[in-house]
Write a protein that holds these residues in place. Structure first.
Motif, PDB file in Angstrom:
ATOM      1  N   ILE A  24      58.092  88.878  18.893  1.00 44.34           N
ATOM      2  CA  ILE A  24      58.321  88.880  17.444  1.00 44.34           C
ATOM      3  C   ILE A  24      57.360  87.923  16.745  1.00 44.34           C
ATOM      4  N   LEU A  25      57.155  86.747  17.332  1.00 37.80           N
ATOM      5  CA  LEU A  25      56.248  85.768  16.727  1.00 37.80           C
ATOM      6  C   LEU A  25      54.812  86.289  16.698  1.00 37.80           C
ATOM      7  N   LEU A  26      54.384  86.933  17.786  1.00 37.78           N
ATOM      8  CA  LEU A  26      53.039  87.512  17.806  1.00 37.78           C
ATOM      9  C   LEU A  26      52.903  88.644  16.792  1.00 37.78           C
ATOM     10  N   PHE A  27      53.955  89.445  16.665  1.00 33.86           N
ATOM     11  CA  PHE A  27      53.953  90.541  15.688  1.00 33.86           C
ATOM     12  C   PHE A  27      53.835  89.998  14.266  1.00 33.86           C
ATOM     13  N   LEU A  28      54.562  88.920  13.973  1.00 34.10           N
ATOM     14  CA  LEU A  28      54.504  88.343  12.630  1.00 34.10           C
ATOM     15  C   LEU A  28      53.159  87.688  12.358  1.00 34.10           C
ATOM     16  N   ASP A  29      52.567  87.068  13.386  1.00 37.42           N
ATOM     17  CA  ASP A  29      51.259  86.445  13.208  1.00 37.42           C
ATOM     18  C   ASP A  29      50.191  87.485  12.852  1.00 37.42           C
ATOM     19  N   SER A  30      50.325  88.677  13.421  1.00 34.47           N
ATOM     20  CA  SER A  30      49.357  89.737  13.148  1.00 34.47           C
ATOM     21  C   SER A  30      49.667  90.505  11.861  1.00 34.47           C
ATOM     22  N   PHE A  31      50.865  90.275  11.296  1.00 38.29           N
ATOM     23  CA  PHE A  31      51.278  90.963  10.070  1.00 38.29           C
ATOM     24  C   PHE A  31      50.817  90.121   8.877  1.00 38.29           C
ATOM     25  N   PRO A  32      49.922  90.632   8.028  1.00 38.27           N
ATOM     26  CA  PRO A  32      49.380  89.806   6.924  1.00 38.27           C
ATOM     27  C   PRO A  32      50.429  89.559   5.841  1.00 38.27           C
ATOM     28  N   ASP A  33      50.260  88.445   5.128  1.00 32.00           N
ATOM     29  CA  ASP A  33      51.126  88.153   3.987  1.00 32.00           C
ATOM     30  C   ASP A  33      50.925  89.197   2.902  1.00 32.00           C
ATOM     31  N   SER A  34      52.034  89.598   2.282  1.00 31.71           N
ATOM     32  CA  SER A  34      51.986  90.614   1.232  1.00 31.71           C
ATOM     33  C   SER A  34      51.822  89.957  -0.136  1.00 31.71           C
ATOM     34  N   ASP A  35      51.393  90.753  -1.092  1.00 39.43           N
ATOM     35  CA  ASP A  35      51.241  90.307  -2.478  1.00 39.43           C
ATOM     36  C   ASP A  35      52.297  91.029  -3.306  1.00 39.43           C
ATOM     37  N   LEU A  36      53.233  90.273  -3.878  1.00 37.69           N
ATOM     38  CA  LEU A  36      54.322  90.894  -4.631  1.00 37.69           C
ATOM     39  C   LEU A  36      53.839  91.607  -5.893  1.00 37.69           C
ATOM     40  N   ARG A  37      52.628  91.313  -6.348  1.00 39.58           N
ATOM     41  CA  ARG A  37      52.127  91.984  -7.550  1.00 39.58           C
ATOM     42  C   ARG A  37      51.829  93.455  -7.295  1.00 39.58           C
ATOM     43  N   ILE A  38      51.469  93.796  -6.071  1.00 37.50           N
ATOM     44  CA  ILE A  38      51.070  95.177  -5.787  1.00 37.50           C
ATOM     45  C   ILE A  38      51.967  95.830  -4.744  1.00 37.50           C
ATOM     46  N   ALA A  39      52.915  95.102  -4.184  1.00 40.63           N
ATOM     47  CA  ALA A  39      53.799  95.672  -3.155  1.00 40.63           C
ATOM     48  C   ALA A  39      54.686  96.750  -3.772  1.00 40.63           C
ATOM     49  N   ARG A  40      54.887  97.833  -3.024  1.00 41.12           N
ATOM     50  CA  ARG A  40      55.670  98.956  -3.519  1.00 41.12           C
ATOM     51  C   ARG A  40      57.150  98.782  -3.182  1.00 41.12           C
ATOM     52  N   ASP A  41      57.981  99.490  -3.914  1.00 39.29           N
ATOM     53  CA  ASP A  41      59.421  99.499  -3.645  1.00 39.29           C
ATOM     54  C   ASP A  41      59.679 100.172  -2.301  1.00 39.29           C
ATOM     55  N   GLY A  42      60.463  99.525  -1.444  1.00 41.81           N
ATOM     56  CA  GLY A  42      60.756 100.060  -0.117  1.00 41.81           C
ATOM     57  C   GLY A  42      59.743  99.692   0.936  1.00 41.81           C
ATOM     58  N   GLN A  43      58.749  98.898   0.586  1.00 40.98           N
ATOM     59  CA  GLN A  43      57.697  98.505   1.534  1.00 40.98           C
ATOM     60  C   GLN A  43      58.139  97.295   2.343  1.00 40.98           C
ATOM     61  N   LEU A  44      57.755  97.284   3.630  1.00 40.44           N
ATOM     62  CA  LEU A  44      58.001  96.121   4.474  1.00 40.44           C
ATOM     63  C   LEU A  44      57.011  95.033   4.082  1.00 40.44           C
ATOM     64  N   VAL A  45      57.527  93.865   3.703  1.00 40.28           N
ATOM     65  CA  VAL A  45      56.672  92.795   3.211  1.00 40.28           C
ATOM     66  C   VAL A  45      56.941  91.514   3.992  1.00 40.28           C
TER      67      VAL A  45
END
Length: 297
Positions: free
Chosen positions: A79-100
């Motif tokens: 899980i930690l490796l998965f999160l490290d590879s998952f980039p931070d999201s930007d709430l200004r452009i994130a869509r409804d229902g998107q994994l952030v």
């Protein structure tokens, strides 16, 4: 307020072999004994040790692979490796229902928490774990057998709804971590109290804390670990974004999320069920060190 107190007892069970499915073990174990029997038969009859050495080495590699995945599962390695590879999201452009994945400053909502042992106020997450060292003459804890190890005797772990201010966009969102939401806390507790073999007499504060929870206050080897996220601290939240007009909420994913096979680390997929709550490595939740409880004066 969300009670997560049973999570440590469930996740740290000594007989768990996740993420290795039980059917896989049911197939591998008979195959090992069949291969070992055939290799020994060939070694005795034909006097050829090649097949025996091959089966032994292959079994050792498979066993090491299974042990490696089991240990990493207990430490949330995949899980930690998965999160490290998952980039931070930007709430200004994130869509409804998107994994952030949002990293920002935490602030309390209508309800705040207080840590159990240190009494730290204005927290959005608290965790207090009590361990007892099991010797030869100790009674086994519930769900934990064996001797000569630290056994989890009691746990308090809570989370609540809070707000997070995105460091990237400056936008504020509510995180639904309370009201029976599924939360996976990746918060490492720090050791606060340790009794030693030479000083087993408990301090008055520790005895009172045990007594308030109907726990035995007799002198023995104990260890208390506590972690918390205080208001104003930096927290990382991974969940699904909900947009309702101008109100933003991060909630638990409706379905399981798989980390996928991490072949570079030889890790099998792990299913994540719930909102992931963590703290960046550079900002630990608790900075206290373990203090040894000595005898009363």
């Amino acid at each position: 307020m969300n009670d997560l107190s049973n999570a440590p007892l469930r996740d740290r069970h000594c007989c768990s072999f996740k993420p290795i499915p039980a059917p896989v073990l049911c197939v591998l174990v008979p195959l090992f004994f069949i291969g070992l029997s055939v290799s020994i038969f060939i070694l005795v009859i034909v006097h050829n040790a090649f097949f025996f050495v091959f089966v032994t080495l292959l079994s050792a590699l498979v066993l090491a692979f299974l042990v490696w995945n089991t240990l990493n599962w207990r430490r949330n390695g995949a899980i930690l490796l998965f999160l490290d590879s998952f980039p931070d999201s930007d709430l200004r452009i994130a869509r409804d229902g998107q994994l952030v994945k949002i990293t920002g400053f935490a602030s309390c909502g209508t309800l705040s928490l207080e840590s159990s042992y240190e009494k730290v106020p204005r927290c959005i997450y608290t965790s207090t774990l009590l361990y007892e060292y099991k010797g030869f003459d100790s009674k086994p804890a519930v769900g934990n057998g064996g001797c000569f190890h630290w056994s989890l005797e009691y746990s308090e772990r809570f989370s609540t709804d809070f707000y997070i201010t995105d460091m990237k966009s400056g936008i504020r969102a509510m995180v639904k971590a309370g009201d029976d939401s599924k939360v996976i806390p990746l918060i490492f507790e720090s050791k606060l109290v340790c009794t030693t073999s030479k000083h087993r007499v408990l301090s008055p504060h520790l005895r009172k804390w045990l007594g308030d929870r109907n726990l035995s206050a007799e002198a023995r080897l104990l260890r208390i670990e506590e972690g918390y996220i205080k208001e104003g601290g930096i927290v990382t939240v991974t969940g699904v974004l909900h947009r309702n007009n101008e109100v933003l909420m991060i909630v638990q994913p409706p379905e399981l999320i798989s980390t996928g096979c991490l072949w570079r680390k030889l890790l099998l997929p792990v299913d994540v069920d719930g909102l992931i709550l963590g703290v960046p490595e550079t900002t630990p939740a608790v900075t206290n060190t373990c203090s040894v409880q000595g005898p009363e004066q």
